[in-house]
Design an enzyme around this catalytic site. Structure first.
Site, short mmCIF file in Angstrom:
data_model
loop_
_atom_site.label_atom_id
_atom_site.label_comp_id
_atom_site.label_asym_id
_atom_site.label_seq_id
_atom_site.Cartn_x
_atom_site.Cartn_y
_atom_site.Cartn_z
N TRP A 58 44.46 0.24 -28.46
CA TRP A 58 43.96 1.25 -29.03
C TRP A 58 42.88 2.11 -27.99
O TRP A 58 41.82 2.58 -28.98
CB TRP A 58 43.54 1.87 -30.49
CG TRP A 58 44.50 1.14 -31.45
CD1 TRP A 58 45.98 0.06 -31.49
CD2 TRP A 58 45.05 2.69 -32.26
NE1 TRP A 58 46.23 1.27 -32.20
CE2 TRP A 58 46.48 2.07 -32.66
CE3 TRP A 58 44.15 3.83 -32.45
CZ2 TRP A 58 47.17 3.56 -33.81
CZ3 TRP A 58 44.89 4.86 -33.63
CH2 TRP A 58 45.67 4.59 -34.28
N TYR B 50 46.95 -2.91 -23.03
CA TYR B 50 47.04 -2.55 -24.17
C TYR B 50 46.26 -2.58 -25.33
O TYR B 50 45.53 -3.16 -25.04
CB TYR B 50 48.61 -3.28 -25.31
CG TYR B 50 48.50 -2.96 -26.49
CD1 TYR B 50 49.37 -1.99 -26.09
CD2 TYR B 50 47.96 -3.78 -27.33
CE1 TYR B 50 49.71 -1.21 -28.12
CE2 TYR B 50 48.83 -3.37 -28.99
CZ TYR B 50 49.21 -2.15 -29.36
OH TYR B 50 49.28 -1.44 -29.67
#
Lengths: 824, 214
Positions: free
Chosen positions: A158, A156
């Site tokens: 950005w 996980y």
């Protein structure tokens, strides 16, 4: 081009040296690489400008001699981010991962060797083939030995934008072809909200379009930003940011609409609007909302008709609000005692909310706290009592601060992207249902530490798998996860940790195998502009060739899949450009059906590289207007079809930390809490000059670091009590850890609250040692790794208390080996 | 030409070219066990002994030798040097990195690679009919590449060699200062210090020679 060996090179120099000075020198006595070859270098791409995109917006990259030399924001960006130069800086950062590398103990002794040395930086450079063989072999070993639920690939973070080089989808695509893996659901941003809100409103809500800014500007009389700082956070988007929210905010300001900011920090948004600032104790928002709600009841300001028509369960909530169930009426006075906001102010807020067309724009920080589910649920309840949901400019919004929510949506086709082979969920790109097992994403450390332990999650019981290996791409968990010391200990239990990234992040430093990936600007891709606006599709053309030995994520995973005999299944026989064209063509097909003008792919890619779409009906969108107009024909996705102030589904779960209606729960620690040990709350806000931890390793850091450390904002009164001056190096600490920071004295902080932004890179003084000092200032060294509740299992990154003192320890900058001054 | 510069020049001419070549190889990639053996008791050890006799280079060479003087075998010593190389130069150490690239010290922004010096070095290599070997994967302004070219030019002498020396003298001292602050073991800090001393001294001598001519 002819290759001259090092010996030949040396022999030629030797001959020259002999001719010049009669000195002949011998070989070095060991094999050495030849750095230079005779001949001309390969021609670089022609000079010019390349239009591409990023989380910070679209921009033109100027290229000279094959090098990227400057950044100019796209001329159609209404509010370019000051962070754009940092993007170029990150590509050319000295901390680029240059070659595949393997932790020495791991390379010499195999999986699980000397886990205490993780993070110590002892890596060996290896070839790509050696690295990929190691990865493939270990993936197969773990699956064969421990089964499909022993490898965590719920990576996980950005990642970069781009519909092809979506490294997380590509990782799971490879893992699905290999066999299976442990996946993760939800995210660190909105985990609690995205679980509770479907029960309350029938949708994720947090990633959906808001009542658009033009409607807000025209109709809203009172704008309330509650735990939201859109002027700061809207710099970035999950796709290519369009910055449409700034146009809305500028218009709202120009109109002179009254704005209130409820936040312990006087935010950039408060400054921008010249807003009224109300600064409650952190984590007490539910109490403050209850106090407002009680006043509405007390002063007969509740919209009973709205509640009756559009909601269920108010009758079960009301006795709690009035204190009939727990003998504690949630009066303004009671709320004042908890929140430290004066009762008169609370009552005044209730009256003003009811009197005006009020839009309450709440941030997600509210729900990244213990019992975070209650904040958004209570805010929806409060908005329901005000009765303005579905009216132009009234109600609530949970995404005005994120990715420019509220920017009018264009009439655009949907741009697809590469899939991971699992079944995608609607609403968020990273929610999929693939994997042998799945955990709530923020429980990854809990999972590693407690294999086999049962956990609750949104009404379901499951057991944590026994994970031996983790593969991380496009994320930086050694910054974004809470309680760093607990995490460091957990990571020692893994046999293998693989990180694929383009920079030596703190996470990469804790890896066993490190694979260098290209940045977005060294490959071709395609992306939408604007998460909500969707105003354009942009060609993300390669700006420069890959630096050092970095490779594209797509190529790396294809090579691993090839080692499983699944290379063709992975690529489907398509090249990078084949994929990009296929995504574009799928959008083009939709566009033709909808009579939206779009050029053919070649004209798009070889032309301007951007196709823009018109905004028509999107200019007047009002969230929940259809529901308000006809709740029977346009029901919500809840069991009742209405807003559920009382949830029977949640009641059935029987959780002691999330009951069937919103209520105040005393967190384990908070400012002014009854059992709280420390005197200061630590606000872990988003940074102004980073995207979480992205760009921390760039020159942007020089614009905010204090004495080389992450800033610690502190009210002058709190600083004076501790003998701290502006610019001092301070130690911020609690029972979970300690960090250094640089003191920044400012009245923008509420007394009793200090601020150290999330995203500072973890920099342990003694890597792997529990409790060691983080020299830079990673605030998640101090946060607690507990779930928001058994319902949402979100992170509690904002539930942090601690203390600060002037740092009196030894200097952390090493300077004892300074060489004598060079001869001049 | 002054007597002082004559003496110093004589010292440099004996081993300066060899030193540049040796340091080029060293900064390109950390030494393996065989290379450590050469540094401890082989041809490089001999070269280091000669260079260590130069007062300007002595401190740096001594630090290198001290780092090599441990009881560990050559393989273990090589591992130690490789770890220090990664932490000091490769970015594994995060902000505390001494990037061995001229761009990091002379670029438009601090610590940014692939800046104007990369292009300048590509042009200089072009002039000499060279390019960086593709499998090396280094930009043209990496210290190792600059030193390889400097060694080549120094073996021929002339204005191009003097210009290259001045180029090194312009940024290597700052690089060496960073190495000194980062490299606790001292081998790389010593190598950088010796190189900085050599480059600065040679540049100064060249300036003196030019002054003598005018």
């Amino acid at each position: 081009m002819s290759r001259m060996t090092h010996d030949e090179f040396q022999a030629e120099m030797s001959r020259r040296a002999f001719l010049r000075a009669g000195v002949a020198f011998g070989a070095l006595g060991f094999a050495a690489p030849s750095l230079l070859v005779s001949g001309a270098r390969a021609a670089a791409a022609p000079d010019g400008e390349v239009l591409t995109g990023s989380h910070w917006g679209a921009f033109r990259a100027k290229v000279e001699g094959g090098r990227w030399v400057s950044v100019t924001p796209w001329e159609k960006d209404p509010a370019p981010s000051h962070q754009l130069p940092g993007v170029m800086d990150s590509v050319y950062s000295p901390t680029r991962i240059k070659y595949p590398m393997v932790r020495r103990a791991y390379l010499e002794k195999g999986p699980g060797a000397d886990p205490d040395s993780r993070g110590a930086g002892d890596f060996v450079r290896v070839s790509w083939d050696q690295a990929l063989d190691l990865v493939a072999k270990e993936l197969q070993r773990v699956e064969k030995t421990y089964g499909p639920a022993a490898t965590f690939a719920g990576s996980y973070g950005w990642k970069s934008p781009g519909r092809l080089h979506n490294c997380q989808s590509l990782l799971r695509r490879m893992m699905n072809l290999k066999g299976s893996f442990v996946n993760a659901s939800g995210d660190y941003s909105t985990a609690a909200a995205q679980i509770i809100l479907p029960h309350v409103l029938g949708t994720l809500e947090v990633y959906e379009q808001q009542t658009v800014w033009p409607v807000v500007v025209d109709n809203t009389q009172l704008m309330v930003f509650w735990g939201a700082d859109p002027v700061l956070t809207n710099q970035i988007g999950w796709v290519v940011a369009d910055h449409g929210g700034y146009e809305g905010m500028k218009a709202l300001k120009a109109k002179g609409t009254k704005v209130i900011c409820i936040d312990p920090v006087k935010t950039d948004t408060a400054e921008f609007f010249g807003a009224e600032w109300i600064a409650p104790r952190p984590q007490t928002d539910v109490a403050l909302m209850l106090g407002i709600a009680h006043t509405l009841v007390d002063e007969k300001l509740v919209d009973e008709k709205f509640l009756k028509t559009y909601t269920t369960g108010y009758d079960k909530f009301l006795p709690y609000l009035m204190g009939e169930t727990d003998k504690t009426p949630k009066t303004a006075e009671w709320a004042a005692g908890v929140s430290d906001v004066p009762a008169d102010t609370i009552k005044d807020l209730a009256r003003r909310f009811a009197k005006n067309r009020t839009m309450i724009a709440a941030g997600w920080s509210l729900q990244r706290q213990q019992y975070g589910e209650q904040r958004h649920w209570m805010l929806v309840t409060l908005a329901s009592m005000l009765g303005q949901i579905g009216l132009p400019g009234g109600g609530f919004g949970f995404s005005y601060h994120y990715a420019n929510g509220g920017t009018p949506s264009a009439d655009a086709p949907v741009l697809t992207g590469i899939t991971d082979g699992g079944k995608a969920k609607e609403g968020a790109a990273w929610l999929t249902e693939s994997g042998a097992a799945s955990i709530p994403v923020a429980r990854v450390v809990e999972m590693i530490l407690n294999p086999g332990k049962e956990f609750d999650f949104n009404g379901v019981k499951a057991k944590y798998p026994s994970v031996k290996m983790a593969y991380w791409v496009g994320g930086n968990p050694f910054v974004h996860h809470q309680d760093r010391n607990r995490q460091v200990e957990a990571w020692k239990k893994l046999d293998t940790f693989i990180v694929q990234d383009f920079q030596w992040t703190p996470t990469a430093r804790f890896a066993d195998i490190v694979l260098p990936a290209t940045s977005s600007y060294e490959r071709n891709d395609i992306e939408s502009v604007g998460d909500y606006g969707g105003s354009a599709i942009i060609a993300m053309k390669k700006v420069v060739d890959p630096v050092f030995e970095s490779r594209n994520d797509y190529d790396i995973f294809a090579a691993i899949a090839e080692r499983f005999g699944k290379g063709k299944e992975f690529t489907e026989g398509k090249s990078e450009m084949d994929w990009i064209k296929s995504f574009y063509d799928a959008a083009l097909t939709q566009a033709k059906a909808k009579k939206i003008a779009m050029p053919e792919f070649d004209a798009f890619w070889n032309g301007t590289g951007v196709v823009e779409f018109p905004v028509t009906s999107g200019k007047s969108f009002v969230r929940y207007a259809k529901f308000r107009e006809d709740p029977l024909l346009e029901p919500l996705g809840t069991p009742s079809g209405k807003i559920e102030i009382y949830s029977k589904n949640i009641e059935k779960m029987g959780y002691d930390d999330c009951g069937p209606y919103p209520r105040w729960y005393e967190p384990a620690e908070r400012l002014g809490g009854p059992t709280t040990k420390y005197k200061l709350h630590i606000a872990t806000s988003h940074p102004k000059s980073r995207l979480h931890s992205q760009l921390c390793g760039t020159k942007l850091r020089e614009t905010y670091a204090i004495a080389g450390h992450e800033p610690c904002w502190i009210n002058p009164k709190d600083a004076a009590e501790r003998g701290i001056a502006d610019g001092d190096v301070v130690r911020v600490f609690n029972d979970r850890g300690q960090i250094l920071a640089g003191a920044k004295l400012t009245d923008a902080m509420r007394p009793g609250v200090i601020r150290v932004n999330e995203g500072g890179w973890y920099d342990p003084q003694e890597p792997g040692k529990a409790g060691t000092l983080c020299k830079y200032g990673d605030v998640n060294t101090l946060s607690m790794d507990v779930p928001t509740s058994r319902l949402g299992q979100g992170n509690c990154g904002h539930s942090v208390v601690g203390e600060v003192e002037k740092y009196k320890g030894p200097a952390v900058t090493v300077d004892v080996f300074t060489a004598p001054k060079a001869v001049t | 030409m002054s007597d002082h510069s004559k003496t110093a020049d004589a010292v440099a001419s004996a081993d300066a070219v060899a030193a540049l070549d040796w340091l080029s190889v060293l900064f390109a990639r950390p030494p393996g066990a065989d290379a450590v053996a050469s540094h401890r008791r082989g041809p490089v050890a001999d070269l280091m002994t000669r260079l260590g006799g130069d007062a300007d280079l002595a401190w740096g060479i001594a630090r290198m030798r001290a780092a090599l003087d441990g009881d560990e075998d050559d393989g273990a010593a090589a591992a130690k040097l490789e770890r220090a190389y990664g932490l000091t130069f490769e970015g594994i150490g995060g902000p505390r990195t001494a990037p061995p690239y001229e761009s990091a010290y002379r670029g438009a922004g601090p610590r940014r690679l692939f800046q104007a010096p990369t292009a300048e070095m590509e042009a200089l290599l072009d002039e000499q009919g060279f390019t960086v070997a593709a499998d090396i994967g280094l930009p043209a302004d990496h210290l190792a590449v600059e030193l390889a070219l400097a060694a080549w030019l120094a073996s021929a002498g002339g204005p191009a060699s003097a210009a290259m020396t001045r180029r090194l003298a312009d940024w290597v001292p700052d690089f060496a200062a960073d190495c000194a602050a980062i490299d606790r073991d001292g081998f790389w800090a010593g190598a950088a210090a010796a190189l900085a001393a050599l480059a600065v001294r040679e540049a100064r001598l060249d300036t003196a020679r030019q002054d003598d001519r005018t």
